[in-house]
Design a protein around this motif. Structure first.
Motif, short mmCIF file in Angstrom:
data_model
loop_
_atom_site.label_atom_id
_atom_site.label_comp_id
_atom_site.label_asym_id
_atom_site.label_seq_id
_atom_site.Cartn_x
_atom_site.Cartn_y
_atom_site.Cartn_z
N PHE A 51 0.76 -1.18 0.05
CA PHE A 51 -0.01 0.00 0.04
C PHE A 51 0.90 1.27 0.07
CE2 PHE A 51 -2.83 -3.22 1.86
CZ PHE A 51 -3.77 -3.22 1.01
N GLY A 52 1.95 1.11 0.73
CA GLY A 52 2.90 2.46 0.61
C GLY A 52 3.64 2.63 -0.73
N VAL A 53 3.72 1.40 -1.40
CA VAL A 53 4.27 2.07 -3.10
C VAL A 53 3.08 2.61 -3.63
CG1 VAL A 53 4.86 0.76 -5.09
CG2 VAL A 53 5.81 -0.09 -2.80
N ILE A 54 2.08 2.11 -3.39
CA ILE A 54 1.01 3.02 -4.18
C ILE A 54 0.83 4.51 -3.80
CG2 ILE A 54 -1.65 3.27 -4.43
CD1 ILE A 54 -1.97 -0.11 -3.89
N TRP A 55 1.00 4.71 -2.65
CA TRP A 55 0.87 6.03 -2.10
C TRP A 55 2.15 6.80 -2.58
CZ3 TRP A 55 3.42 7.64 3.16
CH2 TRP A 55 2.82 9.21 3.46
N TYR A 66 -1.46 -0.98 -11.88
CA TYR A 66 -0.68 -1.09 -11.16
C TYR A 66 -1.22 -1.07 -9.71
CZ TYR A 66 3.36 -1.70 -14.09
OH TYR A 66 4.03 -2.12 -15.36
N ASN A 67 -2.10 0.05 -9.43
CA ASN A 67 -2.71 0.36 -8.32
C ASN A 67 -3.31 -0.79 -7.79
OD1 ASN A 67 -1.25 2.80 -8.34
ND2 ASN A 67 -2.98 4.20 -8.10
N GLY A 68 -4.24 -1.33 -8.74
CA GLY A 68 -5.16 -2.35 -8.21
C GLY A 68 -4.41 -3.39 -8.03
N ALA A 69 -3.31 -3.88 -8.81
CA ALA A 69 -2.66 -5.11 -8.56
C ALA A 69 -1.90 -4.83 -7.19
CB ALA A 69 -1.41 -5.28 -9.67
N TYR A 70 -1.25 -3.90 -6.89
CA TYR A 70 -0.58 -3.73 -5.66
C TYR A 70 -1.42 -3.73 -4.48
CZ TYR A 70 4.13 -2.72 -7.06
OH TYR A 70 5.52 -3.00 -7.66
N ALA A 71 -2.80 -3.21 -4.60
CA ALA A 71 -3.79 -3.31 -3.38
C ALA A 71 -4.08 -4.79 -3.18
CB ALA A 71 -4.75 -2.27 -3.84
N LEU A 72 -4.23 -5.60 -4.35
CA LEU A 72 -4.62 -7.02 -4.03
C LEU A 72 -3.60 -7.69 -3.41
CD1 LEU A 72 -6.56 -9.27 -4.43
CD2 LEU A 72 -5.47 -9.54 -6.75
N ALA A 73 -2.28 -7.31 -3.81
CA ALA A 73 -1.16 -7.83 -3.19
C ALA A 73 -0.92 -7.63 -1.65
CB ALA A 73 0.21 -7.59 -3.88
N GLY A 74 -1.14 -6.45 -1.25
CA GLY A 74 -0.99 -6.15 0.12
C GLY A 74 -2.08 -6.93 1.02
N SER A 75 -3.48 -6.89 0.36
CA SER A 75 -4.44 -7.57 1.04
C SER A 75 -4.45 -9.05 1.45
CB SER A 75 -5.86 -7.31 0.42
OG SER A 75 -6.06 -5.98 0.04
N THR A 76 -3.84 -9.40 0.24
CA THR A 76 -3.71 -11.20 0.44
C THR A 76 -2.41 -11.32 1.53
OG1 THR A 76 -2.18 -11.05 -1.42
CG2 THR A 76 -4.56 -11.79 -1.60
N SER A 77 -1.45 -10.26 1.50
CA SER A 77 -0.48 -10.71 2.65
C SER A 77 -0.88 -10.44 4.01
CB SER A 77 0.63 -9.46 2.27
OG SER A 77 1.68 -9.84 3.03
N LEU A 78 -1.98 -9.60 4.26
CA LEU A 78 -2.35 -9.52 5.59
C LEU A 78 -3.26 -10.88 6.08
CD1 LEU A 78 -3.85 -5.82 5.36
CD2 LEU A 78 -1.40 -6.66 6.31
N VAL A 79 -3.86 -11.62 4.95
CA VAL A 79 -4.53 -12.65 5.16
C VAL A 79 -3.25 -13.82 5.54
CG1 VAL A 79 -5.53 -14.82 4.29
CG2 VAL A 79 -6.31 -12.33 3.60
N ALA A 80 -2.18 -13.73 4.94
CA ALA A 80 -1.06 -14.84 5.27
C ALA A 80 -0.49 -14.34 6.79
CB ALA A 80 -0.02 -14.65 4.58
N ALA A 81 -0.88 -13.09 7.24
CA ALA A 81 -0.32 -12.91 8.63
C ALA A 81 -1.22 -13.56 9.63
CB ALA A 81 -0.39 -11.32 8.68
#
Length: 471
Positions: free
Chosen positions: A352-356, A428-443
């Motif tokens: 999410f920071g990369v998007i920002w 890119y923004n949508g892809a990065y947001a999806l990546a960040g969300s799935t990582s939180l599921v892994a946590a």
């Protein structure tokens, strides 16, 4: 009738047999430890060499994954490939690099494939992989040569190096595994800048051929000294029952106690913990691979110059590698599970920071989040590598970690190839947001992990750690 004499631990051996240089002790849960032999007794030198040599070999093969993204534009121009072609070549490489881990581990534990033979074979296959990337313009043949052959070769080397460290340092594997694993990232740094500044359609044959030869020679030289310890081996200066022999070691073993017994792969699967680890690694590795594959392209898309694009990937590679060593050391000190959860959270939030940073057009912020993404995107690998023998023991670790690490073959598909489809559809923004969300599921999944066979705090009395007769 055979007469026996008892050893100090209660085991017995035939009268008249030569004394063994080791003895076996069994703890209250039935786990056997082979003690008495030092590393020098077995190797003829310090076991530290089984850290430095795997580290050097890992640095050599890091060019496959962590520098490939910087070479894609030149490869596309030279061979006439599309962006999708180059992404799928890397995805197939990741699939086979991760997929060979379990069968290679199984062959090693059956005595069919020695550590040295795995390394020698892998070094030759790595050379063939780079020759294919250099000389084969047909994308299918390049996928077979670099993706399949090069992927299997580098996977043989990766899995052998990681498991070698865990076997030789069962009492403090986190920091050592992290150090070796880190070489797989920052070892690519020189090649990232070579591919960005000194790699073009006029010299790509020569550059790729030389890199392939470099990988083969370095790995081959390191492999000549590889040797596994005996099964159940435990360092002679640490008591496996009381953990005495050093304050730091005792503190680390208290936070990361040894597995209650040696689990076979099927037994590890049935605990339910290995499948959870596999799912968490699939998600985390997918997010990491996505970042590796698209960070340079995203930087250029936003309008950052080539120096920032290359530097962001260089920062990612260096921090990715250094972070592995740091979290390995931290996990020895504070426990592997909490460090793992924290690392995966950092990885997710960094997306999410990369998007920002991109929205603000801030090169400084972009490099900061490239730093954090690189840290989170590599640090979970040594934690899973150390957590696996912590949970399931060292004897079958090559197979057990091979199963956990095999999750990366799925990650390669959605992190690279499918990631390109998401970018094409969502941007890119949508892809990065999806990546960040799935990582939180892994946590969240990582938070549910616990060591099999050991009662939770307050759920049962701790078994007495008194020596029992060896079996």
């Amino acid at each position: 009738m055979t007469l026996n004499r008892s050893t100090a631990e209660g085991a017995s051996e035939p009268l008249g047999a030569p004394p063994r240089p080791y003895r076996e002790v069994t703890d209250a849960r039935g786990r056997v430890y082979r003690v008495g032999e030092t590393d020098r007794d077995i190797l003829g030198h310090s076991r530290s060499l089984m850290v430095y040599l795997p580290w050097v070999a890992m640095m050599a093969i890091s060019v496959f994954e962590y520098a490939y993204g910087s070479a894609e534009d030149t490869l596309s121009e030279a061979h006439g490939w599309t962006q999708s072609n180059t992404f799928w070549i890397l995805s197939v490489w990741i699939f086979f690099q991760a997929g060979i881990s379990f069968p290679a581990g199984w062959l090693r534990e059956k005595g069919i494939l020695t550590a040295r033979r795995a390394m020698f074979t892998g070094s030759a296959m790595c050379l063939l992989g780079f020759l294919a990337l250099s000389h084969l313009s047909n994308v299918v043949l390049a996928i077979v040569g670099f993706g399949v052959v090069g992927g299997i070769g580098s996977g043989l080397i990766y899995s052998t190096c990681v498991n070698m460290v865990g076997k030789w340092f069962p009492e403090r594997k986190g920091g050592k595994t992290g150090f070796v694993n880190g070489g797989f990232a920052y070892g690519a740094l020189p090649f990232i800048f070579i591919f960005n500044y000194a790699f073009d359609t006029g010299n790509y044959h020569r550059v790729l051929d030389l890199i392939g030869a470099y990988v083969m020679v370095v790995v081959f030289a390191c492999a000549a000294f590889f040797k596994d310890p005996p099964k159940n081996w435990w360092p002679a200066h640490i008591d496996p029952l009381t953990h005495s022999g050093g304050d730091k070691t005792a503190a680390g073993l208290a936070k990361n106690p040894p597995a209650v017994r040696q689990y076979t792969p099927m037994e590890a699967i049935r605990t339910g913990m290995l499948p959870l680890m596999w799912i968490a690694l699939v998600i985390s590795a997918g997010v990491s691979i996505f970042g590796i594959s698209f960070q340079v392209d995203y930087a250029k898309e936003v309008g950052f110059g080539p120096l920032v694009a290359a530097s962001s990937m260089g920062v990612m590679a260096v921090i990715n590698g250094i972070g592995r060593g740091v979290v390995g050391w931290a996990s020895d000190k504070w426990g592997r599970k909490p460090i793992l959860v924290g690392v995966i959270l950092v990885l997710g939030l960094a997306q999410f920071g990369v998007i920002w940073a991109g929205e603000l057009k801030s090169e400084g912020l972009f490099l900061v989040f490239a730093f954090l993404s690189g840290f989170g995107g590599g640090a979970f690998y040594p934690l899973f590598a150390a957590l696996t023998p912590d949970y399931f023991g060292e004897n079958y670790n090559a197979s057990n970690y091979g199963l956990v690490y095999s999750g990366k073959l799925i990650s390669g598909l959605f992190g690279g190839g499918l990631g390109s489809m998401v970018v094409a559809s969502w941007g890119y923004n949508g892809a990065y947001a999806l990546a960040g969300s799935t990582s939180l599921v892994a946590a969240v999944i990582a938070m549910t992990l616990r060591q099999p066979g050991r009662p939770r705090a307050g759920k049962g009395a701790t078994a007495s750690a008194q020596p029992q007769p060896a079996t």
